[in-house]
Design an enzyme around this catalytic site. Structure first.
Site: not given
Length: 213
Positions: A43, A132
């Site tokens: 990411e 997350k």
């Protein structure tokens, strides 16, 4: 790549490299080093200047050889920019319902941040694909096990506080994958990209061992 395949691939790999660096050149070199070390899931955080262009360039260069996401996405507007630039999934440090709605509209996986069981439930109800757990270092691996007590269906990926020495604990606690930032990419600060490749290989090996593979 279809949404379910992206999620399955991230779970299979077991780790997302969080690329939070100083400039585009470092981002490209970290990407190469991670790929060489066996981590194709990354990411690019939007704290990096020109993150959308970096995502666009990496997506064009590697195509289906990489699972490319955008991180530190704080709002739906940024999420849409990231998606149009080639991001295959969106990661945020907190829970933003509107961002999840946008990602679901375009069938793009989303991973919002959560710290409490209330936020985990709210994220799941909003349609988040993976939660997350951030910052993971505040609680340690036990938070995954504790949340999975009442919520065994929760799909969680801790970020923050994850390193080679404890990644096996996170996986054994029930994390479907982990996010690794500075513990993986710190070599970029000194130009030691070989260290990133070496650390990536160690992460992959530890994750496989924790899964009994």
């Amino acid at each position: 790549m279809e949404k379910d395949k992206i999620i399955s691939k991230i779970k299979e790999i077991g780790i997302v490299a969080v690329v939070r660096v100083e400039n585009a050149e470092q981002a490209y070199r970290v990407t190469d080093a991670c790929l060489e070390g066996g981590i194709p899931s990354l990411e690019i955080t939007f704290t990096v200047k020109g993150a959308h262009k970096i995502i666009e360039n990496i997506a064009e260069k590697y195509g289906n050889d990489i699972i490319l996401g955008a991180g530190t996405v704080l709002d739906p507007e940024t999420a849409r920019i990231a998606i149009l630039s080639g991001a295959q999934y969106i990661v945020s440090p907190y829970l933003n319902i509107d961002m999840i709605k946008l990602c679901n509209r375009y069938q793009v996986p989303t991973m919002p941040g959560a710290m409490t069981i209330k936020e985990v439930v709210e994220a799941m109800e909003a349609g988040a694909d993976i939660i997350k757990i951030f910052p993971g270092g505040l609680f340690g691996p036990s938070i995954i096990k504790d949340i999975k007590g009442p919520l065994p269906q929760a799909q969680m990926m801790p970020t923050g506080g994850v390193d080679v020495s404890n990644v096996h604990e996170w996986i054994k606690a029930g994390a479907v994958a982990v996010g690794a930032g500075s513990s993986l990419t710190k070599g970029a600060k000194t130009g030691d990209y070989a260290l990133i490749t070496k650390t990536a290989k160690e992460f992959i090996e530890k994750i496989k061992t924790a899964r009994g593979l």
